[in-house]
Scaffold this motif. Sequence first.
Motif, PDB file in Angstrom:
ATOM      1  N   SER A  17       0.526  -1.249  -0.227  1.00  0.00           N
ATOM      2  CA  SER A  17      -0.290   0.083  -0.144  1.00  0.00           C
ATOM      3  C   SER A  17       0.799   1.016   0.284  1.00  0.00           C
ATOM      4  O   SER A  17       1.660   1.591   0.427  1.00  0.00           O
ATOM      5  CB  SER A  17      -1.596   0.045   1.191  1.00  0.00           C
ATOM      6  N   VAL A  64      -9.832   0.997 -10.129  1.00  0.00           N
ATOM      7  CA  VAL A  64      -9.093   1.046  -8.657  1.00  0.00           C
ATOM      8  C   VAL A  64     -10.321   1.152  -7.777  1.00  0.00           C
ATOM      9  O   VAL A  64      -9.996   0.789  -6.663  1.00  0.00           O
ATOM     10  CB  VAL A  64      -8.247   2.307  -8.687  1.00  0.00           C
ATOM     11  N   ARG A  67     -10.189  -0.548  -4.476  1.00  0.00           N
ATOM     12  CA  ARG A  67      -8.964  -1.011  -3.425  1.00  0.00           C
ATOM     13  C   ARG A  67      -7.973   0.618  -3.109  1.00  0.00           C
ATOM     14  O   ARG A  67      -7.531   0.892  -1.921  1.00  0.00           O
ATOM     15  CB  ARG A  67      -7.961  -1.172  -4.492  1.00  0.00           C
ATOM     16  N   PHE A  68      -9.031   1.785  -3.956  1.00  0.00           N
ATOM     17  CA  PHE A  68      -8.433   3.201  -3.516  1.00  0.00           C
ATOM     18  C   PHE A  68      -9.308   3.957  -3.275  1.00  0.00           C
ATOM     19  O   PHE A  68     -10.868   3.680  -3.513  1.00  0.00           O
ATOM     20  CB  PHE A  68      -7.957   3.563  -4.767  1.00  0.00           C
ATOM     21  N   MET A  83      -3.768   3.795  -1.159  1.00  0.00           N
ATOM     22  CA  MET A  83      -4.455   3.136  -2.728  1.00  0.00           C
ATOM     23  C   MET A  83      -3.616   1.677  -1.839  1.00  0.00           C
ATOM     24  O   MET A  83      -2.574   1.269  -1.287  1.00  0.00           O
ATOM     25  CB  MET A  83      -2.903   3.351  -3.287  1.00  0.00           C
ATOM     26  N   LEU A  84      -4.615   0.305  -2.170  1.00  0.00           N
ATOM     27  CA  LEU A  84      -4.432  -0.922  -0.876  1.00  0.00           C
ATOM     28  C   LEU A  84      -4.044  -1.625  -1.830  1.00  0.00           C
ATOM     29  O   LEU A  84      -4.997  -1.355  -3.330  1.00  0.00           O
ATOM     30  CB  LEU A  84      -5.507  -1.150  -0.285  1.00  0.00           C
ATOM     31  N   SER A  85      -3.626  -3.282  -1.857  1.00  0.00           N
ATOM     32  CA  SER A  85      -3.294  -4.277  -2.159  1.00  0.00           C
ATOM     33  C   SER A  85      -3.110  -4.121  -3.925  1.00  0.00           C
ATOM     34  O   SER A  85      -3.655  -3.732  -5.245  1.00  0.00           O
ATOM     35  CB  SER A  85      -5.328  -4.563  -2.479  1.00  0.00           C
ATOM     36  N   LEU A  86      -1.801  -2.939  -3.750  1.00  0.00           N
ATOM     37  CA  LEU A  86      -1.538  -2.933  -5.437  1.00  0.00           C
ATOM     38  C   LEU A  86      -1.031  -3.560  -6.176  1.00  0.00           C
ATOM     39  O   LEU A  86      -0.296  -4.777  -5.909  1.00  0.00           O
ATOM     40  CB  LEU A  86      -0.145  -2.002  -4.512  1.00  0.00           C
ATOM     41  N   LYS A  87      -1.093  -3.521  -7.723  1.00  0.00           N
ATOM     42  CA  LYS A  87      -0.391  -4.549  -8.673  1.00  0.00           C
ATOM     43  C   LYS A  87       0.441  -3.860  -9.392  1.00  0.00           C
ATOM     44  O   LYS A  87       0.239  -2.360  -9.490  1.00  0.00           O
ATOM     45  CB  LYS A  87      -2.017  -4.587  -9.621  1.00  0.00           C
ATOM     46  N   ASP A  90      -0.694  -0.530 -11.933  1.00  0.00           N
ATOM     47  CA  ASP A  90      -1.421   0.481 -10.899  1.00  0.00           C
ATOM     48  C   ASP A  90       0.435   1.666 -11.149  1.00  0.00           C
ATOM     49  O   ASP A  90      -0.004   2.292 -10.998  1.00  0.00           O
ATOM     50  CB  ASP A  90      -1.559   0.286  -9.575  1.00  0.00           C
TER      51      ASP A  90
END
Length: 123
Positions: A17, A64, A67-68, A83-87, A90
């Motif tokens: 994150s 997003v 997640r955001f 921002m969580l669980s970033l890929k 992203d």
Amino acid sequence: QVQLEESGGGLVQAGGSLRLSCAASGRTFSSTAMGWFRQDPGKEREFVAAISWSSDDTSYGNSVKGRFTISRDNAKNTVYLQMLSLKTEDTAVYYCAQGTAVAGLRRYDVDYWGQGTQVTVSS
């Protein structure tokens, strides 16, 4: 004249994150809508999120959602993007933007842009 200064970008592993901040100056912050966009080299700038001046209206890009989270502190003239669980997808330069309404920001109707902050998500 409005100045928007982003901070908080960096390198993070996938699943991690980050919280971006955007400090605004030069114009009444609380009467404007604020948003975040992102752009990867070779791609078009993409709408990420927007928030109304009273925080009662928010909007997110499909990629997003969930997640955001966008938020703002009018007392500090600052807008945030959690921002969580970033890929890895992203990864981009994230830009802060100011406009008159959330719907307008979704249409890329932006009055002012920040300089951007790099977010890199590694696998």
